[in-house]
Scaffold this motif. Sequence first.
Motif, PDB file in Angstrom:
ATOM      1  N   GLY A 127      10.589   6.040   5.760  1.00 30.96           N
ATOM      2  CA  GLY A 127      11.175   4.613   6.071  1.00 30.96           C
ATOM      3  C   GLY A 127      11.193   4.183   4.712  1.00 30.96           C
ATOM      4  O   GLY A 127      10.651   4.251   3.649  1.00 30.96           O
ATOM      5  N   ALA A 128      12.082   3.099   4.815  1.00 36.20           N
ATOM      6  CA  ALA A 128      12.075   2.190   3.576  1.00 36.20           C
ATOM      7  C   ALA A 128      12.519   0.631   3.739  1.00 36.20           C
ATOM      8  O   ALA A 128      12.924   0.378   4.844  1.00 36.20           O
ATOM      9  CB  ALA A 128      13.157   2.533   2.614  1.00 36.20           C
ATOM     10  N   GLU A 185       7.807  -5.285  -9.193  1.00 29.09           N
ATOM     11  CA  GLU A 185       7.070  -6.676  -9.507  1.00 29.09           C
ATOM     12  C   GLU A 185       5.858  -6.773  -8.591  1.00 29.09           C
ATOM     13  O   GLU A 185       6.091  -6.888  -7.444  1.00 29.09           O
ATOM     14  CB  GLU A 185       8.064  -7.756  -9.243  1.00 29.09           C
ATOM     15  CG  GLU A 185       7.369  -9.130  -9.378  1.00 29.09           C
ATOM     16  CD  GLU A 185       8.337 -10.312  -9.002  1.00 29.09           C
ATOM     17  OE1 GLU A 185       7.816 -11.236  -8.824  1.00 29.09           O
ATOM     18  OE2 GLU A 185       9.682 -10.087  -8.873  1.00 29.09           O
ATOM     19  N   PRO A 186       4.692  -6.977  -9.033  1.00 27.60           N
ATOM     20  CA  PRO A 186       3.475  -7.325  -7.871  1.00 27.60           C
ATOM     21  C   PRO A 186       3.600  -8.696  -7.603  1.00 27.60           C
ATOM     22  O   PRO A 186       3.952  -9.526  -8.720  1.00 27.60           O
ATOM     23  CB  PRO A 186       2.284  -6.892  -8.879  1.00 27.60           C
ATOM     24  CG  PRO A 186       2.672  -6.734 -10.347  1.00 27.60           C
ATOM     25  CD  PRO A 186       4.213  -6.595 -10.225  1.00 27.60           C
ATOM     26  N   ARG A 187       3.175  -8.971  -6.405  1.00 30.31           N
ATOM     27  CA  ARG A 187       3.121 -10.221  -5.983  1.00 30.31           C
ATOM     28  C   ARG A 187       2.230 -10.304  -4.711  1.00 30.31           C
ATOM     29  O   ARG A 187       2.224  -9.455  -3.848  1.00 30.31           O
ATOM     30  CB  ARG A 187       4.590 -10.499  -5.348  1.00 30.31           C
ATOM     31  CG  ARG A 187       4.613 -12.130  -4.971  1.00 30.31           C
ATOM     32  CD  ARG A 187       6.067 -12.381  -4.527  1.00 30.31           C
ATOM     33  NE  ARG A 187       7.099 -12.070  -5.363  1.00 30.31           N
ATOM     34  CZ  ARG A 187       8.475 -11.998  -5.079  1.00 30.31           C
ATOM     35  NH1 ARG A 187       8.863 -12.293  -3.824  1.00 30.31           N
ATOM     36  NH2 ARG A 187       9.483 -11.671  -5.829  1.00 30.31           N
ATOM     37  N   LEU A 204       1.461  -7.072  -2.689  1.00 29.94           N
ATOM     38  CA  LEU A 204       2.698  -6.283  -2.426  1.00 29.94           C
ATOM     39  C   LEU A 204       3.359  -5.899  -3.868  1.00 29.94           C
ATOM     40  O   LEU A 204       2.811  -6.357  -4.635  1.00 29.94           O
ATOM     41  CB  LEU A 204       3.684  -7.430  -1.989  1.00 29.94           C
ATOM     42  CG  LEU A 204       3.102  -7.971  -0.537  1.00 29.94           C
ATOM     43  CD1 LEU A 204       3.977  -9.328  -0.122  1.00 29.94           C
ATOM     44  CD2 LEU A 204       2.910  -7.186   0.563  1.00 29.94           C
ATOM     45  N   THR A 205       4.283  -5.131  -3.577  1.00 32.73           N
ATOM     46  CA  THR A 205       5.072  -4.699  -4.703  1.00 32.73           C
ATOM     47  C   THR A 205       6.430  -4.862  -4.354  1.00 32.73           C
ATOM     48  O   THR A 205       7.156  -4.449  -3.307  1.00 32.73           O
ATOM     49  CB  THR A 205       4.917  -3.066  -4.869  1.00 32.73           C
ATOM     50  OG1 THR A 205       3.771  -2.878  -4.992  1.00 32.73           O
ATOM     51  CG2 THR A 205       5.770  -2.770  -6.192  1.00 32.73           C
ATOM     52  N   ASP A 227       0.937  -1.299  -0.060  1.00 30.90           N
ATOM     53  CA  ASP A 227       0.236   0.055  -0.009  1.00 30.90           C
ATOM     54  C   ASP A 227       0.990   1.284   0.172  1.00 30.90           C
ATOM     55  O   ASP A 227       0.609   2.254   0.485  1.00 30.90           O
ATOM     56  CB  ASP A 227      -0.925  -0.006   1.172  1.00 30.90           C
ATOM     57  CG  ASP A 227      -2.199   0.898   1.010  1.00 30.90           C
ATOM     58  OD1 ASP A 227      -2.425   1.221  -0.256  1.00 30.90           O
ATOM     59  OD2 ASP A 227      -2.578   1.525   2.136  1.00 30.90           O
ATOM     60  N   ASP A 228       1.980   1.206  -0.921  1.00 31.07           N
ATOM     61  CA  ASP A 228       2.807   2.387  -0.942  1.00 31.07           C
ATOM     62  C   ASP A 228       3.285   2.410  -2.431  1.00 31.07           C
ATOM     63  O   ASP A 228       4.182   1.712  -2.672  1.00 31.07           O
ATOM     64  CB  ASP A 228       4.300   2.017   0.029  1.00 31.07           C
ATOM     65  CG  ASP A 228       5.178   3.162  -0.030  1.00 31.07           C
ATOM     66  OD1 ASP A 228       4.703   4.124  -0.554  1.00 31.07           O
ATOM     67  OD2 ASP A 228       6.141   3.012   0.600  1.00 31.07           O
TER      68      ASP A 228
END
Length: 93
Positions: free
Chosen positions: A92-93, A42-44, A73-74, A13-14
């Motif tokens: 953040g990362a 890459e979407p997963r 997720l990405t 969600d980012d």
Amino acid sequence: MAAGSKTTTVRFDDPVVLGPAWLVFEDDDGYRRLRGVVDAIEPRRLDARRPEDVALRAGLIRHYPGLPDDAELTVVSFHVDGPAEGDARSGGA
């Protein structure tokens, strides 16, 4: 991270886009912003993870409390493309 030791991150969600970006990393001294480039996205789905991603879910749950099992997720591949730009004290990362 600045030395290129981290080149992939997983986001939930980012939104992320390809190309130049500010990369924000959290370390013992707080947050640092580095110039970088997002090379691939890459979407997963979390429930469709690969065998090598076994430890991924535990780490994601710590970062994203309440993460659903079917989360979209990405997976983001990136590289650092310049020196740090001061300290960023949020994000953040």
